[in-house]
Design an enzyme around this catalytic site. Structure first.
Site, short mmCIF file in Angstrom:
data_model
loop_
_atom_site.label_atom_id
_atom_site.label_comp_id
_atom_site.label_asym_id
_atom_site.label_seq_id
_atom_site.Cartn_x
_atom_site.Cartn_y
_atom_site.Cartn_z
N ASN A 57 8.12 -5.60 -1.02
CA ASN A 57 8.02 -4.44 -0.14
C ASN A 57 6.55 -4.36 0.24
OD1 ASN A 57 7.89 -2.07 1.22
ND2 ASN A 57 8.94 -0.83 -0.33
N TYR A 106 11.21 8.87 1.28
CA TYR A 106 11.20 7.83 0.24
C TYR A 106 11.86 8.24 -1.07
CZ TYR A 106 7.95 5.66 3.49
OH TYR A 106 7.39 5.11 4.62
N ARG A 111 13.57 4.34 12.23
CA ARG A 111 12.34 5.14 12.24
C ARG A 111 11.50 4.84 13.49
NH1 ARG A 111 9.47 4.80 6.63
NH2 ARG A 111 8.39 6.58 7.57
N PRO A 168 0.79 -1.22 0.00
CA PRO A 168 0.00 0.00 0.00
C PRO A 168 0.82 1.28 0.00
CG PRO A 168 -0.09 -1.08 2.14
CD PRO A 168 0.54 -2.05 1.19
N ASN A 169 0.30 2.24 -0.73
CA ASN A 169 0.83 3.61 -0.82
C ASN A 169 2.11 3.72 -1.63
OD1 ASN A 169 -1.25 4.81 0.85
ND2 ASN A 169 -0.30 3.72 2.54
N HIS A 190 12.79 -2.67 1.73
CA HIS A 190 12.24 -1.36 2.12
C HIS A 190 13.15 -0.27 1.59
CE1 HIS A 190 9.45 -3.31 4.81
NE2 HIS A 190 10.46 -4.05 5.25
N ARG A 239 4.89 10.99 -2.27
CA ARG A 239 4.69 10.64 -0.86
C ARG A 239 5.97 10.85 -0.05
NH1 ARG A 239 4.63 4.45 1.25
NH2 ARG A 239 4.06 4.93 3.39
N GLU A 280 12.92 -9.43 1.64
CA GLU A 280 12.10 -8.33 2.14
C GLU A 280 12.81 -7.02 1.80
OE1 GLU A 280 11.54 -8.44 6.40
OE2 GLU A 280 10.65 -6.42 6.43
N ALA A 302 3.17 -0.81 4.70
CA ALA A 302 2.71 -0.84 6.09
C ALA A 302 2.26 -2.25 6.52
CB ALA A 302 1.58 0.16 6.29
C1 DQA Z 1 8.36 1.02 3.61
C2 DQA Z 1 8.47 1.22 5.12
C3 DQA Z 1 7.14 0.99 5.80
O1 DQA Z 1 7.27 1.21 7.20
C4 DQA Z 1 6.09 1.95 5.26
O2 DQA Z 1 4.84 1.69 5.85
C5 DQA Z 1 6.02 1.94 3.78
C6 DQA Z 1 7.26 1.88 3.02
C7 DQA Z 1 9.68 1.36 2.89
O3 DQA Z 1 9.82 0.98 1.73
O4 DQA Z 1 10.53 2.05 3.45
O5 DQA Z 1 4.96 2.04 3.19
O6 DQA Z 1 8.07 -0.34 3.37
#
Ligand code: DQA
Length: 148
Positions: free
Chosen positions: A77, A26, A110, A13-14, A103, A21, A101, A80
């Site tokens: 990725n 990011y 964080r 998501p997002n 990110h 964003r 995994e 959240a």
């Molecule tokens: C994320 C880190 C997560 O905590 C966050 O909710 C994201 C992006 C990252 O790529 O840094 O949506 O996965």
């Protein structure tokens, strides 16, 4: 000729709003920019690439299940859902391929709620904190792992 190995990169998501964003966290690249980088890297490593994004937990679970019969490696990725989703964790445990995994940000530097990952225990390894390079490093890691 043998068919090319396939890797799947799933985004949660997002991540469709990357670029707009929180660019301070990011970066300024869009998900399409990251996909382009991934395609270049995958191509050099000789992989077919399936690259997808969803804002829906169930869709991610369905895609992980779908990947079972076709993927040779997975990078995810989960956004959240990393910090909340037992369902994504359980789906990943169905796979017997290398899983990375991913990110963009260093989740451990964080907020405390980002320090817990439901993905890590189902993954072969974790790459975080390198911005879009995290994806490239994940593909390299999958390539190395698959060549063992
Ligand atoms: C994320 C880190 C997560 O905590 C966050 O909710 C994201 C992006 C990252 O790529 O840094 O949506 O996965």
């Amino acid at each position: 000729m043998a068919s090319r190995r396939s890797i799947w990169i799933l985004n949660g998501p997002n991540l469709n709003l990357l670029g707009e964003r929180e660019p301070g966290i990011y970066g300024g690249e869009s998900l399409a920019d990251i996909e382009t980088r991934c395609r270049e890297t995958a191509d050099k490593a000789g992989f077919e690439l399936e690259f997808r994004q969803s804002n829906h937990e169930g869709e991610l679970v369905a895609w992980i299940q779908e990947s079972r019969s076709v993927a040779d490696g997975m990078a995810i990725n989960a956004g959240a859902y990393t910090h909340t989703s037992v369902a994504v964790h359980d789906a990943l445990r169905l796979l017997d391929i290398p899983i990375v995994e991913v990110h963009l940000s260093n989740i451990f530097a964080r907020e405390e709620f980002r320090h817990k990952s439901y993905i890590s225990a189902a993954a072969t390894g974790v790459v975080c904190g390198f911005g879009p390079m995290s994806y490239v490093l994940a593909i390299d890691a999958l390539a190395a792992r698959m060549d063992l």
